[in-house]
Design a protein around this motif. Structure first.
Motif, PDB file in Angstrom:
ATOM      1  N   TYR A 178       0.820  -1.214   0.000  1.00  0.00           N
ATOM      2  CA  TYR A 178       0.000   0.000   0.000  1.00  0.00           C
ATOM      3  C   TYR A 178       0.852   1.261   0.000  1.00  0.00           C
ATOM      4  N   LEU A 179       2.090   1.155   0.454  1.00  0.00           N
ATOM      5  CA  LEU A 179       3.015   2.290   0.481  1.00  0.00           C
ATOM      6  C   LEU A 179       4.340   1.799  -0.089  1.00  0.00           C
ATOM      7  N   ASP A 180       4.367   1.640  -1.386  1.00  0.00           N
ATOM      8  CA  ASP A 180       5.476   0.980  -2.070  1.00  0.00           C
ATOM      9  C   ASP A 180       6.665   1.928  -2.185  1.00  0.00           C
ATOM     10  N   GLU A 181       7.768   1.567  -1.559  1.00  0.00           N
ATOM     11  CA  GLU A 181       8.943   2.433  -1.566  1.00  0.00           C
ATOM     12  C   GLU A 181       9.701   2.389  -2.880  1.00  0.00           C
ATOM     13  N   ASP A 182       9.303   1.488  -3.774  1.00  0.00           N
ATOM     14  CA  ASP A 182       9.882   1.497  -5.114  1.00  0.00           C
ATOM     15  C   ASP A 182       9.166   2.484  -6.031  1.00  0.00           C
ATOM     16  N   ALA A 183       8.040   3.005  -5.566  1.00  0.00           N
ATOM     17  CA  ALA A 183       7.280   3.965  -6.372  1.00  0.00           C
ATOM     18  C   ALA A 183       8.001   5.316  -6.396  1.00  0.00           C
ATOM     19  N   ASP A 184       7.722   6.096  -7.411  1.00  0.00           N
ATOM     20  CA  ASP A 184       8.396   7.380  -7.597  1.00  0.00           C
ATOM     21  C   ASP A 184       7.568   8.488  -6.936  1.00  0.00           C
ATOM     22  N   TYR A 185       7.804   8.708  -5.638  1.00  0.00           N
ATOM     23  CA  TYR A 185       7.140   9.811  -4.964  1.00  0.00           C
ATOM     24  C   TYR A 185       8.101  10.470  -3.979  1.00  0.00           C
ATOM     25  N   ASP A 186       7.818  11.722  -3.654  1.00  0.00           N
ATOM     26  CA  ASP A 186       8.633  12.483  -2.730  1.00  0.00           C
ATOM     27  C   ASP A 186       7.982  12.499  -1.356  1.00  0.00           C
ATOM     28  N   MET A 187       8.775  12.834  -0.347  1.00  0.00           N
ATOM     29  CA  MET A 187       8.264  12.894   1.019  1.00  0.00           C
ATOM     30  C   MET A 187       7.108  13.875   1.151  1.00  0.00           C
ATOM     31  N   GLU A 188       7.116  14.911   0.322  1.00  0.00           N
ATOM     32  CA  GLU A 188       6.089  15.938   0.430  1.00  0.00           C
ATOM     33  C   GLU A 188       4.771  15.530  -0.219  1.00  0.00           C
ATOM     34  N   ASP A 189       4.772  14.407  -0.970  1.00  0.00           N
ATOM     35  CA  ASP A 189       3.568  13.985  -1.674  1.00  0.00           C
ATOM     36  C   ASP A 189       2.524  13.449  -0.693  1.00  0.00           C
ATOM     37  N   TYR A 190       1.271  13.568  -1.095  1.00  0.00           N
ATOM     38  CA  TYR A 190       0.162  13.030  -0.306  1.00  0.00           C
ATOM     39  C   TYR A 190      -0.209  11.680  -0.921  1.00  0.00           C
ATOM     40  N   VAL A 191       0.243  10.596  -0.298  1.00  0.00           N
ATOM     41  CA  VAL A 191       0.170   9.287  -0.946  1.00  0.00           C
ATOM     42  C   VAL A 191      -0.941   8.396  -0.388  1.00  0.00           C
ATOM     43  N   MET A 192      -1.507   8.739   0.751  1.00  0.00           N
ATOM     44  CA  MET A 192      -2.532   7.884   1.329  1.00  0.00           C
ATOM     45  C   MET A 192      -3.852   8.039   0.571  1.00  0.00           C
ATOM     46  N   THR A 193      -4.582   6.930   0.463  1.00  0.00           N
ATOM     47  CA  THR A 193      -5.779   6.906  -0.370  1.00  0.00           C
ATOM     48  C   THR A 193      -7.079   7.000   0.431  1.00  0.00           C
ATOM     49  N   VAL A 194      -6.977   7.076   1.739  1.00  0.00           N
ATOM     50  CA  VAL A 194      -8.161   7.259   2.584  1.00  0.00           C
ATOM     51  C   VAL A 194      -7.867   8.396   3.560  1.00  0.00           C
ATOM     52  N   PRO A 195      -8.892   9.021   4.124  1.00  0.00           N
ATOM     53  CA  PRO A 195      -8.639  10.066   5.129  1.00  0.00           C
ATOM     54  C   PRO A 195      -7.805   9.526   6.289  1.00  0.00           C
ATOM     55  N   LEU A 196      -6.769  10.258   6.672  1.00  0.00           N
ATOM     56  CA  LEU A 196      -5.810   9.766   7.656  1.00  0.00           C
ATOM     57  C   LEU A 196      -6.437   9.539   9.029  1.00  0.00           C
ATOM     58  N   HIS A 197      -7.502  10.273   9.351  1.00  0.00           N
ATOM     59  CA  HIS A 197      -8.108  10.120  10.672  1.00  0.00           C
ATOM     60  C   HIS A 197      -8.817   8.775  10.823  1.00  0.00           C
ATOM     61  N   LEU A 198      -8.974   8.040   9.725  1.00  0.00           N
ATOM     62  CA  LEU A 198      -9.623   6.730   9.783  1.00  0.00           C
ATOM     63  C   LEU A 198      -8.649   5.596  10.078  1.00  0.00           C
ATOM     64  N   LEU A 199      -7.348   5.900  10.179  1.00  0.00           N
ATOM     65  CA  LEU A 199      -6.327   4.865  10.345  1.00  0.00           C
ATOM     66  C   LEU A 199      -5.726   4.908  11.742  1.00  0.00           C
ATOM     67  N   ALA A 200      -6.216   4.018  12.608  1.00  0.00           N
ATOM     68  CA  ALA A 200      -5.735   3.998  13.991  1.00  0.00           C
ATOM     69  C   ALA A 200      -5.531   2.592  14.539  1.00  0.00           C
ATOM     70  N   THR A 201      -6.115   1.571  13.919  1.00  0.00           N
ATOM     71  CA  THR A 201      -5.971   0.184  14.361  1.00  0.00           C
ATOM     72  C   THR A 201      -5.646  -0.685  13.152  1.00  0.00           C
ATOM     73  N   PRO A 202      -5.115  -1.899  13.367  1.00  0.00           N
ATOM     74  CA  PRO A 202      -4.841  -2.773  12.220  1.00  0.00           C
ATOM     75  C   PRO A 202      -6.066  -3.033  11.355  1.00  0.00           C
ATOM     76  N   GLU A 203      -7.229  -3.236  11.977  1.00  0.00           N
ATOM     77  CA  GLU A 203      -8.433  -3.487  11.196  1.00  0.00           C
ATOM     78  C   GLU A 203      -8.781  -2.287  10.314  1.00  0.00           C
ATOM     79  N   ASP A 204      -8.501  -1.077  10.783  1.00  0.00           N
ATOM     80  CA  ASP A 204      -8.755   0.116   9.972  1.00  0.00           C
ATOM     81  C   ASP A 204      -7.974   0.084   8.660  1.00  0.00           C
TER      82      ASP A 204
END
Length: 335
Positions: free
Chosen positions: A111-137
């Motif tokens: 889901y966060l492939d480090e071989d992909a061509d993106y910079d640290m400043e890029d917004y790479v997550m595909t869901v709202p970040l506030h929804l990610l707090a547990t493994p099931e999330d």
């Protein structure tokens, strides 16, 4: 170590390094120093006991929690992910095992492939970040990535694999992933300043991460999950990292036999100039064991030589600040 300290001071002044540095030799603290700001807007300086995010450095404690469950008989290295995932994440090959996940040899899509061509400043997550707090999330972001290769056939660093390990640990351990790591790793190692903090309520002793964008002091709050699981999310004081190495090699977290198994090389990825065991990077030719973390607003590296009993750790609340400093330490300490 006055000469090394002078070199660090000069380098920190040249690069604007924000963070902490610590060197331990034979169990003694030879150097510990903080630089830069915990909060740039309020001009709050970093301190030796400031808590910093360590990003993928979290994979070491995750691996230790999983191996401790193996020691207890709740899992085996040969346990398949599918046996615990059920119908979740159907694109993960049925033959992927716990050992494949620990050693980054699972071949699962990331889901966060480090071989992909993106910079640290890029917004790479595909869901709202506030929804990610547990493994099931994280099921919402882990799904939909096909296998890269057959399990066990190659090495490919995989953040998602460690989130899957957090899911597995939670499902067999009967407690939340965060509680499992606290009870099985942080407490035995006496890592009293470490915890999984929420990005939206950082306490006053935790450093804000900054993106190093020229002309701006932008924090990483819009780049990081609410609370990391498995592949990141742990905040630690620099003293806690030394405590982790001491407890690990003393067999206080997992047995000495499992310590040896975890630092046994499984892969030698040519692009890394390092080897990999189970949850830990290994020096290409010596016994030194390494944890590394890099993310938006975070850079971290710690190296421990169990033969010479030398440890150095650098944690920075900036995306790239740790790398020049840890390079200097490697050269100065012969690691």
């Amino acid at each position: 170590m006055p000469e090394l300290e002078q070199g660090l001071d000069a380098l920190a002044n040249e690069t604007g390094f924000p963070g902490v540095v610590r060197v331990d030799i034979d169990g003694r603290v030879e150097l510990a120093k903080a630089y830069g700001m915990t909060h740039r807007g309020l001009q709050v300086p970093n301190q030796i006991d400031t808590r910093f995010a360590i990003a993928s450095g979290t994979k070491g404690p995750t691996a230790l929690a999983v191996v401790s469950l193996i020691e207890d008989g709740a899992l085996e290295l040969s346990t398949t992910a599918r046996s615990l995932l059920g119908s979740d994440l159907p694109l993960i090959d049925d033959d992927v095992t716990v050992e494949h996940l620990l050693s980054h040899r699972s071949g699962i899509g990331d889901y966060l492939d480090e071989d992909a061509d993106y910079d640290m400043e890029d917004y790479v997550m595909t869901v709202p970040l506030h929804l990610l707090a547990t493994p099931e999330d994280y099921l919402a972001v882990l799904d939909g990535f096909p296998q890269k290769f057959a399990p066990g056939s190659a090495f490919s660093y995989c953040n998602g694999g460690y989130v899957v390990l957090a899911l597995i640990a939670e499902r067999v351990g009967g407690r939340s992933y965060h509680d499992l790591v606290r009870s099985r790793v942080l407490e035995p190692a006496a890592m009293t300043g470490s915890d999984y903090l929420r990005s939206d309520e950082l306490p006053g002793d935790a450093a804000v991460g900054y993106l190093d964008i020229e002309g701006a002091s932008r924090s990483n709050v819009l780049h990081m999950p609410l609370r990391g699981v498995g592949d990141g999310g742990l905040y630690a004081q620099v003293a806690d990292i030394s405590a982790l190495w001491s407890a690990f090699f003393a067999g206080r977290i997992v047995s000495p036999a499992w310590v040896a198994e975890m630092v046994r090389p499984r892969s030698e990825p040519p692009s890394e100039s390092m080897r990999y065991g189970l949850g830990f990077w290994l020096h290409e030719s010596t016994e030194t064991v390494i944890l590394i973390g890099g993310d938006a607003g975070v850079s971290f590296r710690t190296a421990h030589d169990p033969v010479a009993n030398v440890t150095h750790t650098v944690i920075s609340n900036s995306s790239y600040g740790a790398w020049p400093v840890t390079e200097l330490l490697d050269k100065s300490l012969g690691m």
